[in-house]
Design a protein around this motif. Structure first.
Motif, short mmCIF file in Angstrom:
data_model
loop_
_atom_site.label_atom_id
_atom_site.label_comp_id
_atom_site.label_asym_id
_atom_site.label_seq_id
_atom_site.Cartn_x
_atom_site.Cartn_y
_atom_site.Cartn_z
N SER A 61 47.95 44.98 19.79
CA SER A 61 48.60 46.24 20.18
C SER A 61 47.61 47.13 20.94
O SER A 61 47.33 48.25 20.53
N TYR A 62 47.10 46.65 22.03
CA TYR A 62 46.11 47.39 22.82
C TYR A 62 46.20 46.91 24.27
O TYR A 62 46.86 45.90 24.56
N GLY A 63 45.51 47.60 25.15
CA GLY A 63 45.52 47.21 26.56
C GLY A 63 44.86 48.28 27.40
O GLY A 63 44.06 49.08 26.90
N PHE A 64 45.21 48.33 28.66
CA PHE A 64 44.59 49.26 29.59
C PHE A 64 45.55 50.40 29.95
O PHE A 64 46.76 50.22 29.97
N TYR A 65 44.95 51.54 30.27
CA TYR A 65 45.74 52.72 30.65
C TYR A 65 45.58 53.06 32.13
O TYR A 65 46.10 54.08 32.58
N ALA B 244 53.68 45.77 25.22
CA ALA B 244 53.91 45.97 26.65
C ALA B 244 53.05 47.11 27.18
O ALA B 244 52.59 47.09 28.32
N GLY B 245 52.83 48.14 26.34
CA GLY B 245 52.09 49.32 26.78
C GLY B 245 52.96 50.56 26.70
O GLY B 245 54.19 50.48 26.51
N ASN B 246 52.32 51.70 26.84
CA ASN B 246 53.01 52.98 26.64
C ASN B 246 53.05 53.82 27.91
O ASN B 246 52.96 55.04 27.85
N ARG C 241 47.51 59.42 28.04
CA ARG C 241 46.33 58.73 28.57
C ARG C 241 46.62 57.93 29.83
O ARG C 241 45.70 57.45 30.48
N SER D 283 52.81 48.87 34.87
CA SER D 283 52.42 49.28 33.53
C SER D 283 52.28 48.15 32.52
O SER D 283 51.89 48.38 31.38
N HIS E 114 50.12 44.77 32.20
CA HIS E 114 49.06 44.09 32.95
C HIS E 114 48.04 43.48 32.00
O HIS E 114 48.17 43.59 30.78
N SER F 284 52.82 49.67 20.18
CA SER F 284 51.92 49.18 19.14
C SER F 284 52.66 48.86 17.85
O SER F 284 52.26 47.95 17.13
#
Lengths: 452, 72
Positions: A250-254, A292-294, A303, A314, A316, A381
Motif C-alpha cells: 500500500s505505497y507508491g509515488f506521488y 492504485a494510489g490516492n 501530497r 496516477s 505507475h 491503502s
C-alpha cells in the motif's frame, strides 16, 4: 450599488446546536428568525439575508480548525448526545463598498460564497469526495464481500500468511507470525498500533479472520531499495516453506518525473530491479496486491504533485505492472472515492484491475484498536488489504491457485462495470463469493472443481 | 543521489567497487540482493548522472534510482 454574496460566520456558541438547527429548519419563518437574530449585529453595514436558510452550526473554530473529536461517536449506530457549536454561518449579501468595514467587525468572519459546478454530466458514476460518506463497520464490508457463505464452508483464511510490506504491524493486536529480521531492525510485530501497517493488517482480517501476518518493515523513509530488500526476504522465506502466500503493498509515488530527465526512474523503467524482484516473487507463486494510489482527479491527496494527478498519470511504478493486482477504492455504497487513482496505468494499460472497499472501522474508528487517530481506515491503502484478505480466503479454499488463476477469479467476480474495464474501477467492485463461484464450476474436462 | 546497481554476479565486488569509485560514486553497506538470472543488486550513493558515467566502465553496470516511496 452592486452587492456581493458572502458567508458570515458569527463567533456565537450555541448549546444543543443540533436541536436548535432542527427547529430553525422546520419552516421558513423559523429560519428567517434565526438568521435575522444574527444579522442584526451587522445591520449597520447594509447586510441582507441572501436566502431563507437556517444558520449552520460549526463544530470547530478558526483557532482550532480540526473538528471536535466528539463528532466521531456519530459513526456508531446508536444515538449520540447533542453538542454545542462554536460558531454559526449564514448566507448574506453586502454592498460592495461596505465589505471592508464588515471584515473589521469583531466576532464576525467574512467568507466568499462562490459558485460551484456540477461534475461532468458524462461521468460513468458518482464520486465520493469531500465531505466523504461516513465510515461503516467491518460487518457491513463482510456482507458486501459475501464472505460469510465461504466461512460457512469452513474456509476462513486459515493456513494462509499475508506479507505486509509497510511501516510495521503491531503484533500485540494482530497475528504477526513472521517477517523481515535483520541486525538493527525492529523485530516483526513491534510497530505502534496506529501504524499504517497495522491498518493494513486489520483490513486483511476483514475477509480472512484466521490468516496470519508477516511483517516486512521499511526502515525510515520507504525507498524502492528498501522494498527490494523486503521482497528478497519474502522470496527467502518462500524458498524455505512456501510462505507468505501473497504480499500486500500500500505505497507508491506521488509525483512523476519527466521521462527525458529521469528515463531510469521506477516510473519509466519496467526493468528497474524492484520491478524485476516483484515479478520474481509473483513467479514464485505469491500474488502481489498493490494500491492504485490516492491521486484521482476529483479529490487527490494533498501530497500528489500535478504531474501525478488524474487519468493516465496516477497509477505507475510497480503498482502498474501487468503481473501485479492493482486495487482502486470504493465506499460501502460502491461509489468510487474521488482520490482513488485512475487508469490507464503507465506500464499496463488496464489498471486498476478492480476496486475494493475503503472507509471502514477496521484499525481506526470508534472502539477500534487504533482509536480515533484517523476517523476510519482510508485510502487505496485500506482497499488493497481488503482485497488481499479476499485472496487469502480464496487461497484457504483453493491452495492450488496460481497468481494468474487467482487474479482471473477476482476479475471474474468483480461487478458494476458492465463487464467492461474502465479507468476508474477496472473490472468492477470485488466480491469474494462471486470470485469463488467463478472457480467452482465444472472444468472444461468435465471434472468438477467445486469447493467444499 | 541513492542508486541501485545491477551487475553480473560473477564479477567480484572489489572490481565493481573500483569502477564505481572511478566515476565518483561509493558502494553502500547493504547486502547485495540476487536477481535472476545471474545478476545482483548493489546499493550506491553517487552523482545524479551516474547512469551515464557508468556507460564507459569495463563491467556492464546498470544504475537505477533508489527513489523515495510514499504510503498510500
Amino acid at each position: 450599488m452592486s452587492s456581493v454574496r458572502i458567508l458570515l460566520e458569527f463567533e456565537e456558541p450555541q448549546p444543543e446546536a443540533f436541536a436548535a438547527f432542527a427547529v430553525a429548519t422546520e419552516s421558513s419563518a423559523e429560519a428567517i428568525d434565526a438568521t435575522e437574530s444574527l444579522l442584526d449585529r451587522v445591520a449597520t453595514h447594509g447586510v441582507e439575508m441572501e436566502d431563507e436558510q437556517a444558520p449552520v452550526p460549526m463544530f470547530s473554530t478558526l483557532q482550532e480548525p480540526e473538528p471536535m473529536m466528539a463528532l466521531a461517536t456519530f459513526a456508531e449506530s446508536k444515538p449520540s448526545p447533542d453538542l454545542g457549536s462554536a460558531t454559526s454561518v449564514v448566507s448574506a449579501r453586502v454592498p460592495a463598498d461596505s465589505l471592508e468595514a464588515l471584515e473589521r467587525e469583531p466576532g464576525v468572519h467574512v467568507w466568499p460564497n462562490s459558485e460551484l459546478a456540477l461534475l461532468s454530466p458524462g461521468a460513468s458514476e458518482a464520486v465520493d469526495c469531500a465531505p466523504f460518506e461516513p465510515g461503516v463497520g467491518v460487518d457491513r464490508i463482510q456482507e458486501l464481500l459475501g464472505v460469510e457463505e465461504i466461512w460457512a464452508r469452513g474456509h476462513t483464511g486459515d493456513g494462509i500468511a499475508v506479507g505486509i510490506v509497510d511501516e510495521g504491524v503491531n503484533g500485540d493486536v494482530y497475528p504477526v507470525r513472521g517477517g523481515y529480521v535483520g541486525a538493527g531492525v525492529p523485530a516483526p510485530g513491534t510497530a505502534d498500533i496506529t501504524s499504517h501497517g497495522s491498518m493494513c493488517a486489520a483490513d486483511v482480517l476483514i475477509a480472512a479472520p484466521d490468516a496470519v501476518i508477516y511483517d516486512y518493515r521499511f526502515l525510515g523513509q520507504p525507498r524502492s531499495g528498501g522494498a527490494l530488500q523486503m521482497f528478497q526476504s519474502v522470496l527467502d522465506q518462500r524458498r524455505i516453506d512456501g510462505t507468505p502466500h501473497l504480499t500486500n503493498n500500500s505505497y507508491g509515488f506521488y509525483s512523476v518525473p519527466p521521462q527525458a530527465e529521469a528515463p531510469t526512474h521506477e516510473i519509466w523503467d519496467r526493468n528497474h530491479p524492484l520491478h524485476r524482484k516483484v515479478r520474481e516473487v509473483i513467479a514464485s507463486g505469491a500474488p502481489a496486491f498493490f494500491a492504485a494510489g490516492n491521486c484521482g482527479q476529483d479529490c487527490p491527496a494533498g501530497r500528489c504533485e500535478p504531474s501525478s494527478i488524474g487519468p493516465g498519470k496516477s497509477i505507475h511504478g510497480a503498482n502498474s505492472l501487468a503481473e501485479v493486482i492493482t486495487v482502486a477504492a470504493v465506499n460501502s455504497s460502491g461509489t468510487r472515492i474521488g482520490y482513488s487513482s485512475q487508469g490507464p496505468g503507465m506500464f499496463e494499460h488496464e489498471k486498476p484491475d478492480f476496486a475494493a472497499y475503503s472507509h471502514m472501522f477496521g484499525n481506526f474508528g470508534p472502539n477500534r484498536p487504533g482509536g480515533l487517530a484517523q476517523p476510519f481506515d482510508n485510502g487505496t491503502s485500506a482497499a488493497t488489504p481488503v482485497a488481499s484478505g479476499v485472496a487469502a480466503l480464496l487461497l484457504s479454499a483453493r491452495p492450488d491457485l496460481t497468481p494468474a488463476a487467482l487474479k482471473s477469479a477476482l476479475l471474474a467476480g468483480a461487478a458494476g462495470s458492465g463487464g467492461q474495464w474502465n479507468a476508474d474501477l477496472g473490472s468492477g467492485v470485488l466480491n469474494a463469493a462471486a470470485a469463488l463461484a467463478a472457480i467452482s464450476g465444472p472444468s472444461e474436462g468435465g471434472r468438477s472443481a467445486t469447493i467444499v | 543521489m541513492k542508486w541501485l546497481l545491477t551487475v553480473p554476479r560473477d564479477v567480484s565486488l572489489d572490481t565493481v567497487r573500483r569502477e564505481v569509485e572511478s566515476v565518483g560514486a561509493k558502494l553502500e553497506g547493504e547486502a547485495p540482493v540476487p536477481l535472476e538470472p545471474g545478476e545482483q543488486v548493489l546499493y550506491a550513493d553517487g552523482p545524479d548522472d551516474l547512469h551515464q558515467r557508468l556507460a564507459s566502465t569495463p563491467t556492464p553496470i546498470k544504475a537505477s534510482p533508489n527513489s523515495e516511496l510514499g504510503l498510500y
